[in-house]
Design an enzyme around this catalytic site. Sequence first.
Site, PDB file in Angstrom:
ATOM      1  N   GLY A   1     -10.447  -3.724   7.398  1.00 26.40           N
ATOM      2  CA  GLY A   1     -10.259  -3.723   8.848  1.00 26.40           C
ATOM      3  C   GLY A   1     -11.078  -4.803   9.542  1.00 26.40           C
TER       4      GLY A   1
ATOM      5  N   SER B   1       0.861  -1.195   0.000  1.00 29.38           N
ATOM      6  CA  SER B   1       0.000   0.000   0.000  1.00 29.38           C
ATOM      7  C   SER B   1       0.893   1.240   0.000  1.00 29.38           C
ATOM      8  CB  SER B   1      -0.875   0.002   1.258  1.00 29.38           C
ATOM      9  OG  SER B   1      -0.035   0.190   2.391  1.00 29.38           O
TER      10      SER B   1
ATOM     11  N   THR C   1      -5.649  -7.408   7.230  1.00 26.79           N
ATOM     12  CA  THR C   1      -5.943  -7.413   8.675  1.00 26.79           C
ATOM     13  C   THR C   1      -5.615  -8.753   9.336  1.00 26.79           C
ATOM     14  OG1 THR C   1      -7.592  -5.703   8.370  1.00 26.79           O
ATOM     15  CG2 THR C   1      -7.815  -7.049  10.346  1.00 26.79           C
TER      16      THR C   1
ATOM     17  N   ASP D   1      -1.130  -1.503  -3.984  1.00 29.37           N
ATOM     18  CA  ASP D   1      -2.493  -1.592  -3.451  1.00 29.37           C
ATOM     19  C   ASP D   1      -3.049  -0.177  -3.215  1.00 29.37           C
ATOM     20  OD1 ASP D   1      -4.686  -2.913  -2.305  1.00 29.37           O
ATOM     21  OD2 ASP D   1      -3.821  -2.836  -0.286  1.00 29.37           O
TER      22      ASP D   1
ATOM     23  N   GLY E   1     -11.000  -6.088   1.486  1.00 33.14           N
ATOM     24  CA  GLY E   1     -11.561  -6.186   2.835  1.00 33.14           C
ATOM     25  C   GLY E   1     -11.985  -7.603   3.174  1.00 33.14           C
TER      26      GLY E   1
ATOM     27  N   ASN F   1      -8.064  -9.996  -1.371  1.00 34.30           N
ATOM     28  CA  ASN F   1      -7.089  -9.183  -0.626  1.00 34.30           C
ATOM     29  C   ASN F   1      -7.183  -9.426   0.876  1.00 34.30           C
ATOM     30  OD1 ASN F   1      -6.617  -8.039  -3.112  1.00 34.30           O
ATOM     31  ND2 ASN F   1      -6.903  -5.936  -2.431  1.00 34.30           N
TER      32      ASN F   1
ATOM     33  N   GLU G   1     -10.909   0.388  -9.387  1.00 32.57           N
ATOM     34  CA  GLU G   1     -11.980   0.170  -8.396  1.00 32.57           C
ATOM     35  C   GLU G   1     -13.198   1.009  -8.735  1.00 32.57           C
ATOM     36  OE1 GLU G   1     -10.913   0.232  -4.197  1.00 32.57           O
ATOM     37  OE2 GLU G   1     -12.868   1.071  -3.669  1.00 32.57           O
TER      38      GLU G   1
HETATM   39  P1  13P Z   1      -8.409  -6.354   4.995  1.00 32.27           P
HETATM   40  O1  13P Z   1      -7.372  -5.645   5.796  1.00 32.27           O
HETATM   41  O2  13P Z   1      -9.784  -6.079   5.500  1.00 32.27           O
HETATM   42  O3  13P Z   1      -8.098  -7.790   4.837  1.00 32.27           O
HETATM   43  O4  13P Z   1      -8.387  -5.711   3.517  1.00 32.27           O
HETATM   44  C1  13P Z   1      -7.237  -5.827   2.740  1.00 32.27           C
HETATM   45  C2  13P Z   1      -7.382  -5.092   1.466  1.00 32.27           C
HETATM   46  O5  13P Z   1      -8.439  -4.977   0.898  1.00 32.27           O
HETATM   47  C3  13P Z   1      -6.160  -4.520   0.890  1.00 32.27           C
HETATM   48  O6  13P Z   1      -6.430  -3.816  -0.289  1.00 32.27           O
HETATM   49  O1  G3H Z   2      -6.551  -1.676   1.931  1.00 28.11           O
HETATM   50  C1  G3H Z   2      -5.928  -1.309   2.900  1.00 28.11           C
HETATM   51  C2  G3H Z   2      -4.798  -2.138   3.406  1.00 28.11           C
HETATM   52  O2  G3H Z   2      -5.178  -2.792   4.582  1.00 28.11           O
HETATM   53  C3  G3H Z   2      -3.571  -1.295   3.577  1.00 28.11           C
HETATM   54  O3  G3H Z   2      -3.593  -0.579   4.769  1.00 28.11           O
HETATM   55  O4  G3H Z   2      -2.841   1.685   4.087  1.00 28.11           O
HETATM   56  O5  G3H Z   2      -2.615   0.900   6.454  1.00 28.11           O
HETATM   57  O6  G3H Z   2      -1.154  -0.046   4.680  1.00 28.11           O
HETATM   58  P1  G3H Z   2      -2.479   0.564   5.008  1.00 28.11           P
HETATM   59 ZN    ZN Z   3      -8.329  -2.849  -0.233  1.00 31.77          ZN
END
Ligand code: 13P
Ligand code: G3H
Ligand code: ZN
Length: 284
Positions: free
Chosen positions: A181, A50, A233, A82, A209, A230, A134
């Site tokens: 999350g 990310s 969390t 990401d 997510g 993806n 997206e």
């Molecule tokens: P989660 O943290 O909810 O698994 O989501 C990850 C995600 O979508 C990263 O793009």
């Molecule tokens: O989609 C979000 C991911 O969980 C990345 O989270 O921006 O805190 O690295 P972050």
């Molecule tokens: Zn995401």
Amino acid sequence: MALVPVNDLLRKADREKYAVGAFNANNMEIIQAIVQAAELENSPVIMQASQGAINYAGLEFISQMVKTAANNTHVPVALHLDHGTDFEQLIRCIYSGFSSVMYDGSKLPLEENIAITKKVLDVARPLGVSVEAELGKIGGTEDDIHVSARDAMFTDPDEAITFVQQTGIESLAIAIGTAHGQYKGEPKLDYDRLTTIKKAVQIPLVLHGSSGVPDEAVKKAISLGICKVNIDTNIREAFVGEMRLVLDLNPTEIDPRKVLGPAREATVAIIREKIRIFGSSNKA
Ligand code: 13P
Ligand code: G3H
Ligand code: ZN
């Protein structure tokens, strides 16, 4: 093996009805855990960074660590940006060797999202780099969205058709009821919407997510056209949870390897579990 484009992995997954896990990588131990889990499962894998991960570890560090991991394994590994929202950074990722980038224009009006996604594709395509876009708003569990407002955030199937036709995008992240999350309750996925979108656009779809979504719901979403799942969390929970456990049991420990090593092991275990749920074991 050199890094592979995400589109190559997703086209095969789409044909054979499984999904490739896309796991967020923030440090060396997590990168090693992801590749080790993929090797043990003989599975293709996507490592994603990310903007936050890049700010934390540095673009060159992330990209070189993942390339090193990929060069030393027989399983196909992709490196993906990401939720990229900054066009300039996206280009820097492409030139530093990412094999895939996500342009997240989901907060923009449709026409603007289309225009910038096309600009990204113009740069990425000639270089063989994949692009994910997206449509709809995935949101965070912290957003506390009222049920009646949920629908307005979900991906509109007609807009998805327009988006795919006008951009020529080859994979699309959609909003069907997941959130980033930790969930407060159980997420309810809109399978009818997923089915309609898949039928209309016929490209690999991406579920964000996905941590905390029940296994059966993830499997059903994969059977209906999700090809990339993806997970971040669940990795954070496993990694930091194990660090906390080790430190609670050994409050005087000062050797980082004694804390991070077990955290890496715990991460291998959760990623192997996810790979099995996604059906990509032995698809390397
Ligand atoms: P989660 O943290 O909810 O698994 O989501 C990850 C995600 O979508 C990263 O793009
Ligand atoms: O989609 C979000 C991911 O969980 C990345 O989270 O921006 O805190 O690295 P972050
Ligand atoms: Zn995401």
